[in-house]
Design a protein around this motif. Structure first.
Motif, PDB file in Angstrom:
ATOM      1  N   ARG A  93       0.896  -1.183  -0.081  1.00  0.00           N
ATOM      2  CA  ARG A  93      -0.065   0.007   0.100  1.00  0.00           C
ATOM      3  C   ARG A  93       0.941   1.272  -0.067  1.00  0.00           C
ATOM      4  O   ARG A  93       1.618   1.372   1.043  1.00  0.00           O
ATOM      5  CB  ARG A  93      -0.769   0.062   1.484  1.00  0.00           C
ATOM      6  N   SER A 143      -4.685   0.286   7.935  1.00  0.00           N
ATOM      7  CA  SER A 143      -5.551   0.843   8.682  1.00  0.00           C
ATOM      8  C   SER A 143      -7.001   0.556   8.277  1.00  0.00           C
ATOM      9  O   SER A 143      -7.915   0.416   9.019  1.00  0.00           O
ATOM     10  CB  SER A 143      -5.450   2.462   9.078  1.00  0.00           C
ATOM     11  N   VAL A 250       0.284   2.454   8.520  1.00  0.00           N
ATOM     12  CA  VAL A 250       0.725   3.852   8.155  1.00  0.00           C
ATOM     13  C   VAL A 250       1.682   4.380   8.787  1.00  0.00           C
ATOM     14  O   VAL A 250       2.529   5.130   8.601  1.00  0.00           O
ATOM     15  CB  VAL A 250      -0.518   4.745   7.819  1.00  0.00           C
TER      16      VAL A 250
HETATM   17 MO   LIG Z   1      -2.660   1.893   5.202  1.00  0.00          MO
END
Ligand SMILES: [Mo]
Ligand SMILES: Nc1nc2c(c(=O)[nH]1)N[C@H]1C(S)=C(S)[C@@H](COP(=O)(O)O)O[C@H]1N2
Length: 414
Positions: A93, A143, A250
């Motif tokens: 990601r 997330s 993240v």
């Molecule tokens: Mo993410």
């Protein structure tokens, strides 16, 4: 970057799951598995099959779902039963396009600067490698993993369970690095990592990837250069990545070029007005809404599934339910499994190695199911007694879905 999607193959040959499903439909299989209605809806509206982008070409294509060039998840059940996720299966990601592959061609030349300590300085990766290192096994999870199960259809990638993996990172402990630089300066409340993406001229610097976490997270954080014992590939943040175990993906900043102990949270948009638990009714995320940081306890079943009917055994209805469970910042104490939609629960057995509090545990439970339909789900309790939630916490961006109801699978025994 869009050119890589010019050719979109649509033959079943590149969809091993479809080929397998067709074969299963023909076989006199005693067990027909399918996901719950939400999962089924996802399967029916699965995005067109896209090829892997070149920087992630080493991934096992048949095990991945390419949502876009910067969002690639692992298919549910594709990881097999090993405790550690192969890099070829690990999701990818990126919030911004990854930097040039040149940065991993000469990894030892990578420079990271450290601030917010008594004697700030820069290190090359070669210098960091000369220091004492540690290996940490942890669940890396986006997330938004499980966002695809929100009926509200929040914008963002509709991940199912595969924006997560359990992997090993090796590098220098942040606390030791800070100690060697005279310790953290007084008044610092956050640990802030900055990504090495180069923003095009004219782009607002607030678009940089820079994340702040509460400073206590430095105790177990590392600056890592190896993933599962190999140099970290560009796709996963090589040559150097900040690893913050127990926190969502993240917060583990890739290609980290600056690590600072700061009095304030970063002013980057990704910190201030993104990755916040904001009510779905609000127009936008506000800096005053809670930040997405530590991961709540979560588990899910990987077998049996629609794409992987699993261990059917010699007798109809006899199978072993298998899955993974993790506590986020706390170790797993126990996992319970229900085969009746959450009415009654049975204690599963934790199997495989215990790789520490931040790793996931595999669990299994042999069951004999009567003919008919059964809703299977799993529920973890961590060592502090926190139990995986029954229902997702509704929020605007679809973060932190750890609902055991949403992760159920339905199997039908003939
Ligand atoms: Mo993410
Ligand atoms: N520098 C940088 N770090 C980053 C990102 C990014 O876009 N740039 N994406 C974050 C997000 S949202 C996630 S979920 C993880 C994904 O890590 P992976 O691609 O190695 O699975 O990296 C995080 N770290």
């Amino acid at each position: 970057m869009s050119s890589i999607f010019d050719r979109i193959p649509d033959s079943a040959a590149v969809r091993p799951d479809l080929a397998r499903r067709a074969m299963l439909a023909q076989s006199a299989s005693a067990l027909v598995a399918s996901t719950l209605p939400l999962g089924t809806a996802f399967a029916q509206t699965a995005p067109a099959v896209r090829p892997l982008p070149s920087y992630a070409a080493f991934k096992d294509a048949g095990s991945m779902i390419v949502h876009s060039a910067n969002t690639i998840e692992m298919r549910r059940g594709a990881a097999g039963t090993g405790a550690v996720t192969a890099v070829a299966h690990l999701y990818v990601r990126n919030n911004l396009n990854p930097p040039s592959p040149d940065i991993v061609a000469k990894p030892d030349a990578w420079v990271v600067s450290i601030d917010g300590v008594r004697t700030p300085r820069s290190f090359t990766l070669a210098e960091l490698k000369a220091m004492r290192s540690e290996t940490l096994t942890m669940v890396l999870q986006c997330s938004g993993n499980g966002r695809g199960m929100f009926p509200s259809k929040p914008s963002g990638t509709p991940w199912q369970v595969g924006a997560a993996g359990c992997v090993m990172w090796s590098g220098v402990p942040v606390r030791e690095l800070a100690h060697s630089l005279g310790g953290v300066r007084q008044g610092m409340k956050f640990m802030t990592g900055t990504g090495g993406e180069v923003l095009a001229a004219g782009i607002d610097p607030k678009a940089r990837v820079e994340r702040s976490v509460p400073i206590a997270a430095m105790e177990d954080a590392i600056l890592a250069w190896e993933l599962n014992g190999e140099p970290i590939p560009l796709a996963h943040g090589g040559p150097l990545r900040l690893i913050v175990p127990g926190f969502t993906g993240v917060n583990s900043v890739k290609y980290v070029k600056h690590l600072a102990f700061t009095a304030q949270e970063s002013d980057a948009s990704i910190q201030q007005t993104d990755y916040r638990m904001t009510a779905a009714s609000e127009a936008s995320m506000r800096p005053t809404d809670p930040s997405v940081w530590q991961m709540p306890p979560k588990s899910w079943i990987n077998s049996p599934l629609a794409d992987n009917p699993g261990l059917q055994g010699g007798h109809a209805g006899e199978l072993t339910i298998q899955g993974v469970a993790f506590g986020g910042v706390n170790a797993v104490r126990s996992v319970d499994v229900s085969t009746d939609g959450g009415v009654s629960w049975n204690r599963a057995k934790l199997v495989g190695p215990d790789l520490g509090r931040y790793a996931w545990r595999e669990f299994e439970l042999p069951v004999k199911l009567s003919p008919g339909s059964h809703v299977l789900m799993s529920r973890i309790t961590d060592v502090k007694g926190n139990v995986q939630v029954e229902n997702r916490v509704e929020n605007k961006a679809g973060y932190l879905n750890s609902s055991w109801r949403d992760h159920a699978v339905t199997v039908t025994v003939a």
